[in-house]
Design a protein around this motif. Structure first.
Motif, short mmCIF file in Angstrom:
data_model
loop_
_atom_site.label_atom_id
_atom_site.label_comp_id
_atom_site.label_asym_id
_atom_site.label_seq_id
_atom_site.Cartn_x
_atom_site.Cartn_y
_atom_site.Cartn_z
N LYS A 1 45.93 41.68 40.96
CA LYS A 1 45.07 41.14 42.00
C LYS A 1 45.06 39.61 41.97
CE LYS A 1 40.32 41.27 43.76
NZ LYS A 1 38.96 41.85 43.58
N VAL B 1 48.35 34.44 48.44
CA VAL B 1 47.71 34.22 49.75
C VAL B 1 47.42 32.74 49.95
CG1 VAL B 1 45.62 34.63 51.10
CG2 VAL B 1 46.75 36.53 49.94
N TYR B 2 46.83 32.09 48.94
CA TYR B 2 46.47 30.68 49.07
C TYR B 2 47.68 29.75 48.97
CZ TYR B 2 41.57 31.99 48.98
OH TYR B 2 40.34 32.53 49.30
N GLU C 1 43.61 35.98 60.56
CA GLU C 1 43.53 34.60 61.05
C GLU C 1 44.83 34.15 61.71
OE1 GLU C 1 42.48 31.92 57.93
OE2 GLU C 1 40.63 33.00 57.43
N LYS D 1 48.06 38.26 43.72
CA LYS D 1 47.94 38.44 45.17
C LYS D 1 47.12 37.31 45.80
CE LYS D 1 48.03 43.47 44.71
NZ LYS D 1 47.27 44.72 44.83
N ILE D 2 46.03 36.97 45.15
CA ILE D 2 45.16 35.91 45.68
C ILE D 2 45.86 34.56 45.63
CG2 ILE D 2 42.98 34.68 45.32
CD1 ILE D 2 41.82 37.35 44.27
N LYS E 1 40.88 41.19 49.90
CA LYS E 1 40.10 40.64 51.02
C LYS E 1 40.71 39.36 51.55
CE LYS E 1 35.43 39.03 52.13
NZ LYS E 1 34.05 38.81 51.60
N GLU E 2 41.15 38.49 50.63
CA GLU E 2 41.73 37.21 51.04
C GLU E 2 42.99 37.41 51.88
OE1 GLU E 2 39.34 36.71 47.34
OE2 GLU E 2 40.86 38.11 48.04
N GLY E 3 43.79 38.39 51.50
CA GLY E 3 45.01 38.67 52.24
C GLY E 3 44.72 39.19 53.63
N ARG E 4 43.77 40.12 53.73
CA ARG E 4 43.41 40.66 55.05
C ARG E 4 42.85 39.56 55.94
NH1 ARG E 4 41.53 44.55 51.51
NH2 ARG E 4 39.35 43.89 51.71
N GLY E 5 42.07 38.66 55.34
CA GLY E 5 41.53 37.56 56.13
C GLY E 5 42.62 36.69 56.72
N LYS E 6 43.61 36.35 55.91
CA LYS E 6 44.70 35.50 56.39
C LYS E 6 45.56 36.22 57.43
CE LYS E 6 44.22 31.64 54.09
NZ LYS E 6 43.99 30.35 54.79
#
Length: 419
Positions: A272, A279-280, A323, A275-276, A315-320
């Motif tokens: 995890k 994403v960033y 977006e 993954k975060i 969650k961060e991946g789904r947000g991006k």
């Protein structure tokens, strides 16, 4: 060997390299079936070309297969004529005779005396390893050899002080023999944890400035040592690594480099935390570009979707993904007509963001991309039961009546709605 400008020795045309027109020293064949001298075709590929020079066909793979039959014929022909070296029969710059991989006894000597001339010794070992799987196994099982390579790769000093030519040869050897190494976890520990070693810095240096083949090898080695979550996190948290891997997937890069980099990202991205970080680091935007690129290979699309599928689980991946206005529509664009693997990955991403986590922005993006029609088409195709079930779940989310769905889909086919 012999050049065409020698008027006294007839050279069979099949012995000449189509690029240099010299007699081939190390003949290798491309996937198109055309044979070239290894040094000539390697320069062509390292310059970023992805076509066969003789036929101009697009190369689906850049693997070089040694043509041992032709090599033996050239050796027999050369021995029968007792040919002198090139520099004694032409005005060309001096060049080595036929470069054959060294025999095993000589190889042992090279391994034990690499410090005398590391680059020459390592380049000969690379040729030896490329000849066969048995040779790779011999190297992998040679006592202490892999540890010596790790020592060379780690080396002391700053990245600027390291000899990148030597590092490239080391990485090529490790990549060639990695599948023959019995204890992959031990290799990972050597490269990631030993005090005083900085193997990751060397791999990053090669990924940034190396030739095409060594950049591919660097990604392969990274993937190989990503044996557990701890190793993956150590690599991902190395400054610049994920950024460089993503940079290597830019659309103007060589397709084989892109695919190797994506494979490495897939291997690294299971924890995890990784993954975060991914994403960033801008992964979603870069992967979206690959999906929209019409020149992306099937393997590139499949692997890009696989990475997106992985990051959509956080969650961060789904947000991006929500977006990025083009990401969901890019996934919809690749839903059909790529491969069954790509279809399953695309549906899984949509199912995750739209159905499982009910991201409103993603649902609206699917609607704008005519997603319902495509999902209906997919359900009527020969898809797997898992894909069919996810499609049914997606259709239930939108709760539209059959007339409104079919109104944008002009066909005489009778549809049975799944709800």
């Amino acid at each position: 060997m012999v050049r065409d400008d020698n008027p006294y020795i007839p050279v069979p045309s099949i012995f000449r390299c189509p690029i240099s027109l010299d007699v081939m020293e190390s003949p290798v064949s491309l996937c198109t079936g055309v044979t070239y001298d290894r040094s000539s075709i390697q320069r062509w590929l390292d310059d970023g070309n992805n076509t066969c020079p003789a036929t101009m066909q697009l190369l689906h793979t850049k693997d070089l297969l040694p043509n041992r039959t032709l090599q033996r014929l050239i050796r027999i022909w050369s021995d029968c004529l007792h040919l002198p070296p090139r520099n004694s029969i032409s005005s060309s710059p001096p060049s080595s005779p036929l470069q054959q991989p060294p025999p095993k006894d000589h190889l042992r000597h090279l391994i034990h005396h690499m410090d005398a001339d590391p680059l020459d010794s390592l380049s000969k070992i690379v040729r030896f390893a490329r000849e066969s799987d048995d040779n790779c196994k011999f190297l992998a099982e040679s006592a202490g050899f892999i540890l010596v390579l790790v020592e060379y790769l780690g080396g002391s000093g700053n990245a600027e002080d390291k000899n990148i030519d030597v590092l490239e040869q080391v990485v090529m050897i490790i990549d060639l023999v990695k599948d023959k190494i019995q204890d992959r976890e031990e290799l990972s520990r050597w490269m990631l944890k030993k005090t005083g070693r900085d193997c990751l810095a060397s791999l990053l240096l090669i990924a940034q400035h190396g030739h095409v083949n060594s950049r591919i090898a660097s990604a392969g080695v990274l993937e190989s040592i990503s044996v557990n979550a701890e190793a993956k996190i150590l690599i991902a948290e190395k400054d610049g690594f994920l950024h460089q891997l993503l940079k290597s997937t830019a659309r103007e890069k060589d397709p084989t480099v892109i695919e190797a980099s994506l494979s490495c990202l897939i291997a690294l991205s299971t924890p995890k935390r990784v993954k975060i970080i991914l994403v960033y680091s801008g992964a979603v935007k870069q992967l979206s570009k690959l999906l929209w690129d019409p020149n992306s290979t099937m393997a590139t699309v499949e692997k890009a979707l696989k990475v997106l599928e992985t990051v959509s689980s956080v969650k961060e991946g789904r947000g991006k993904i929500c977006e990025d206005g083009k990401c969901v529509s890019g996934i919809m664009q690749r839903l059909l007509k790529v491969s069954s693997a790509a279809t399953e990955q695309a549906v899984t991403i949509l199912w995750s963001v739209c159905y499982l986590f009910k991201e409103r922005a993603a649902q609206e993006a699917v609607g704008r991309a005519n997603g319902l029609t495509k999902i209906l088409l997919l359900m009527q195709s020969n898809c797997s039961p898992a894909v069919r079930q996810m499609c049914a779940d997606l259709l239930k989310i939108f709760r539209v009546n059959s007339k409104s769905v079919i109104s944008c889909y002009d066909t005489k086919t009778t549809h049975i709605m799944p709800f």
